[in-house]
Design a protein around this motif. Structure first.
Motif, PDB file in Angstrom:
ATOM      1  N   LEU A 228       0.881  -1.161   0.000  1.00  0.00           N
ATOM      2  CA  LEU A 228       0.000   0.000   0.000  1.00  0.00           C
ATOM      3  C   LEU A 228       0.923   1.216   0.000  1.00  0.00           C
ATOM      4  CD1 LEU A 228      -3.104   0.554   0.192  1.00  0.00           C
ATOM      5  CD2 LEU A 228      -2.731   1.017   2.612  1.00  0.00           C
ATOM      6  N   PRO A 229       1.119   1.864  -1.142  1.00  0.00           N
ATOM      7  CA  PRO A 229       2.251   2.782  -1.287  1.00  0.00           C
ATOM      8  C   PRO A 229       2.035   4.201  -0.766  1.00  0.00           C
ATOM      9  CG  PRO A 229       1.087   2.627  -3.351  1.00  0.00           C
ATOM     10  CD  PRO A 229       0.389   1.692  -2.396  1.00  0.00           C
ATOM     11  N   GLN A 230       1.177   4.382   0.223  1.00  0.00           N
ATOM     12  CA  GLN A 230       0.959   5.746   0.717  1.00  0.00           C
ATOM     13  C   GLN A 230       0.295   5.708   2.084  1.00  0.00           C
ATOM     14  OE1 GLN A 230       1.645   8.871  -0.791  1.00  0.00           O
ATOM     15  NE2 GLN A 230       1.035   9.691   1.186  1.00  0.00           N
ATOM     16  N   ASP A 244      -9.671  17.733  -1.173  1.00  0.00           N
ATOM     17  CA  ASP A 244     -10.123  16.537  -0.467  1.00  0.00           C
ATOM     18  C   ASP A 244      -9.634  15.311  -1.230  1.00  0.00           C
ATOM     19  OD1 ASP A 244     -11.349  14.577   0.969  1.00  0.00           O
ATOM     20  OD2 ASP A 244     -13.397  15.083   0.345  1.00  0.00           O
ATOM     21  N   PHE A 245      -8.534  14.738  -0.774  1.00  0.00           N
ATOM     22  CA  PHE A 245      -7.961  13.587  -1.458  1.00  0.00           C
ATOM     23  C   PHE A 245      -8.761  12.310  -1.219  1.00  0.00           C
ATOM     24  CE2 PHE A 245      -4.217  16.345  -1.369  1.00  0.00           C
ATOM     25  CZ  PHE A 245      -3.695  16.129  -2.628  1.00  0.00           C
ATOM     26  N   GLY A 246      -9.535  12.274  -0.139  1.00  0.00           N
ATOM     27  CA  GLY A 246     -10.212  11.035   0.197  1.00  0.00           C
ATOM     28  C   GLY A 246      -9.197   9.981   0.602  1.00  0.00           C
ATOM     29  N   TRP A 252      -5.302   3.327 -10.019  1.00  0.00           N
ATOM     30  CA  TRP A 252      -6.037   3.110 -11.256  1.00  0.00           C
ATOM     31  C   TRP A 252      -5.444   1.958 -12.058  1.00  0.00           C
ATOM     32  CZ3 TRP A 252     -10.542   4.905 -13.043  1.00  0.00           C
ATOM     33  CH2 TRP A 252     -10.826   4.762 -14.409  1.00  0.00           C
ATOM     34  N   ALA A 253      -4.125   1.936 -12.193  1.00  0.00           N
ATOM     35  CA  ALA A 253      -3.490   0.924 -13.038  1.00  0.00           C
ATOM     36  C   ALA A 253      -2.136   0.530 -12.478  1.00  0.00           C
ATOM     37  CB  ALA A 253      -3.326   1.441 -14.467  1.00  0.00           C
ATOM     38  N   ALA A 254      -1.738  -0.700 -12.774  1.00  0.00           N
ATOM     39  CA  ALA A 254      -0.399  -1.198 -12.469  1.00  0.00           C
ATOM     40  C   ALA A 254       0.212  -1.697 -13.775  1.00  0.00           C
ATOM     41  CB  ALA A 254      -0.463  -2.330 -11.452  1.00  0.00           C
ATOM     42  N   GLU A 255       1.432  -1.274 -14.059  1.00  0.00           N
ATOM     43  CA  GLU A 255       2.123  -1.692 -15.274  1.00  0.00           C
ATOM     44  C   GLU A 255       3.521  -2.177 -14.914  1.00  0.00           C
ATOM     45  OE1 GLU A 255       1.127  -1.854 -18.477  1.00  0.00           O
ATOM     46  OE2 GLU A 255      -0.908  -1.210 -17.944  1.00  0.00           O
ATOM     47  N   TYR A 256       3.816  -3.428 -15.276  1.00  0.00           N
ATOM     48  CA  TYR A 256       5.154  -3.970 -15.063  1.00  0.00           C
ATOM     49  C   TYR A 256       6.008  -3.734 -16.304  1.00  0.00           C
ATOM     50  CZ  TYR A 256       9.040  -7.154 -15.038  1.00  0.00           C
ATOM     51  OH  TYR A 256      10.314  -7.654 -15.124  1.00  0.00           O
ATOM     52  N   HIS A 257       7.279  -3.340 -16.093  1.00  0.00           N
ATOM     53  CA  HIS A 257       8.196  -3.199 -17.231  1.00  0.00           C
ATOM     54  C   HIS A 257       9.636  -3.285 -16.742  1.00  0.00           C
ATOM     55  CE1 HIS A 257       9.517  -2.122 -21.235  1.00  0.00           C
ATOM     56  NE2 HIS A 257      10.286  -1.177 -20.724  1.00  0.00           N
ATOM     57  N   ASP A 258      10.360  -4.283 -17.252  1.00  0.00           N
ATOM     58  CA  ASP A 258      11.794  -4.436 -17.006  1.00  0.00           C
ATOM     59  C   ASP A 258      12.166  -4.279 -15.530  1.00  0.00           C
ATOM     60  OD1 ASP A 258      12.264  -4.972 -19.647  1.00  0.00           O
ATOM     61  OD2 ASP A 258      12.890  -2.942 -20.169  1.00  0.00           O
ATOM     62  N   GLY A 259      11.510  -5.056 -14.681  1.00  0.00           N
ATOM     63  CA  GLY A 259      11.903  -5.114 -13.283  1.00  0.00           C
ATOM     64  C   GLY A 259      11.225  -4.130 -12.360  1.00  0.00           C
ATOM     65  N   TYR A 260      10.444  -3.206 -12.891  1.00  0.00           N
ATOM     66  CA  TYR A 260       9.762  -2.210 -12.069  1.00  0.00           C
ATOM     67  C   TYR A 260       8.252  -2.278 -12.306  1.00  0.00           C
ATOM     68  CZ  TYR A 260      14.387  -0.097 -11.441  1.00  0.00           C
ATOM     69  OH  TYR A 260      15.704   0.117 -11.133  1.00  0.00           O
ATOM     70  N   THR A 261       7.497  -1.883 -11.287  1.00  0.00           N
ATOM     71  CA  THR A 261       6.047  -1.795 -11.415  1.00  0.00           C
ATOM     72  C   THR A 261       5.634  -0.343 -11.214  1.00  0.00           C
ATOM     73  OG1 THR A 261       5.843  -4.011 -10.459  1.00  0.00           O
ATOM     74  CG2 THR A 261       3.837  -2.699 -10.635  1.00  0.00           C
ATOM     75  N   SER A 268      -3.081  11.120  -6.172  1.00  0.00           N
ATOM     76  CA  SER A 268      -1.802  11.516  -5.572  1.00  0.00           C
ATOM     77  C   SER A 268      -0.589  11.301  -6.461  1.00  0.00           C
ATOM     78  CB  SER A 268      -1.592  10.775  -4.244  1.00  0.00           C
ATOM     79  OG  SER A 268      -1.586   9.372  -4.441  1.00  0.00           O
ATOM     80  N   GLY A 269      -0.763  10.857  -7.710  1.00  0.00           N
ATOM     81  CA  GLY A 269       0.374  10.803  -8.617  1.00  0.00           C
ATOM     82  C   GLY A 269       0.842   9.406  -8.968  1.00  0.00           C
ATOM     83  N   LEU A 270       2.140   9.297  -9.232  1.00  0.00           N
ATOM     84  CA  LEU A 270       2.755   8.065  -9.720  1.00  0.00           C
ATOM     85  C   LEU A 270       3.660   7.469  -8.656  1.00  0.00           C
ATOM     86  CD1 LEU A 270       3.508   6.130 -12.139  1.00  0.00           C
ATOM     87  CD2 LEU A 270       5.413   7.711 -12.577  1.00  0.00           C
TER      88      LEU A 270
END
Length: 290
Positions: A228-230, A244-246, A252-261, A268-270
């Motif tokens: 849970l990254p936050q 109001d961030f809630g 929204w999405a998870a994308e794997y590429h070359d060892g990173y997700t 709140s961003g990326l």
């Protein structure tokens, strides 16, 4: 080798150009591509012999049936080392539901084998079949949203629901050891859940335990990692004087590429996360994603 559907590329070109030449006129744009496959073998939690859905009962917010996202596994794979009856390379599809609220559960992920097909009167039809599913472990003890009798809260909509996912395919060898059932490859799904974080699950384990009567044990053993990254382990609201961030993260999405997700959050961003067993695959092109 799968034969091409009866409508040839030449037919597609003919109808497509006719539609385009009239700028989308309904008179010339009535043609539709033929259906070549169909699957609705959703989970049957109430045990009535029918898949749970709006038309058969036990809809439960779509826990089993509200398919929102599907994608093909990036490579055809041999799974005969875990399912001997499924010989040869198989074409797998993952499908995720999206759930606003539930009376129990959080929302399922399915793995479907879409390899077999038949040709009837010249028409190709795939014969997809379910070979495994996954849901957040212990989800059978939880509910959320306005449908949750234990603590109905309309502000908790989408709380634990899955949304999008990505697939990673990894060739294993002595330098990159197998992390699952062998077979010379590993497969992982990287699943974004709105407020429940990123969950990474093992494809082979889902398939190997897919016929288990203890669904929760199967889901638990298939789970590789979670983050849970936050804002601490419980996703506390982000304080702000201006917005109001809630509840965050709101993934929204998870994308794997070359060892990173890579995780995109609506509010709140990326975020960029890394699983330890993905680190050997940081070299460009050393793993396959879609």
């Amino acid at each position: 080798d799968v034969p091409h559907p009866i409508n040839s590329p030449e037919n597609y070109l003919f109808y497509g150009l006719g539609c385009k030449s009239t700028i989308g006129s309904p008179v010339t744009c009535l043609w539709r591509a033929p259906e070549v496959g169909y699957w609705m073998d959703f989970a049957d939690f109430d045990g009535d012999g029918q898949p749970d859905s709006g038309s058969t009962g036990n809809e439960n917010g779509g826990r089993s049936s509200y398919i929102h996202y599907t994608e093909p596994y990036p490579e055809m794979v041999d799974i005969s080392h875990i399912r001997p009856e499924l010989e040869g390379e198989r074409h797998l599809i993952s499908a995720a539901v999206e759930v606003l609220s539930t009376t129990v559960g959080t929302g399922l992920i399915y793995i479907i084998d879409n390899t077999d097909y038949e040709v009837v009167n010249g028409n190709l039809r795939f014969l997809p079949k379910l070979i495994g599913d996954w849901e957040i472990p212990t989800s059978g003890l939880h509910c959320f949203g306005s449908s949750c009798e234990a603590h109905a809260n309309g502000d908790e909509w989408l709380l634990f629901s899955p949304h999008n996912l990505d697939s990673g395919h990894f060739i294993t060898d002595e330098e990159k050891p197998d992390q699952s059932y062998g077979g010379g490859w590993d497969g992982r799904l990287y699943i974004s859940h709105y407020h429940a974080g990123l969950w990474i699950v093992d494809v082979e384990t889902i398939i190997a335990t897919g016929n288990s009567e203890d669904r929760n044990a199967s889901h638990l053993s298939s789970t590789v990692a979670y983050i849970l990254p936050q804002n601490n382990a419980y996703g506390e609201p982000l304080d702000s004087n201006f917005y109001d961030f809630g509840w965050i993260p709101f993934l929204w999405a998870a994308e794997y590429h070359d060892g990173y997700t890579y995780l995109s959050c609506i509010t709140s961003g990326l975020y960029i996360a890394q699983l330890d067993i993905d680190m050997p695959y940081m070299e460009e092109g050393s793993s396959t994603d879609d």
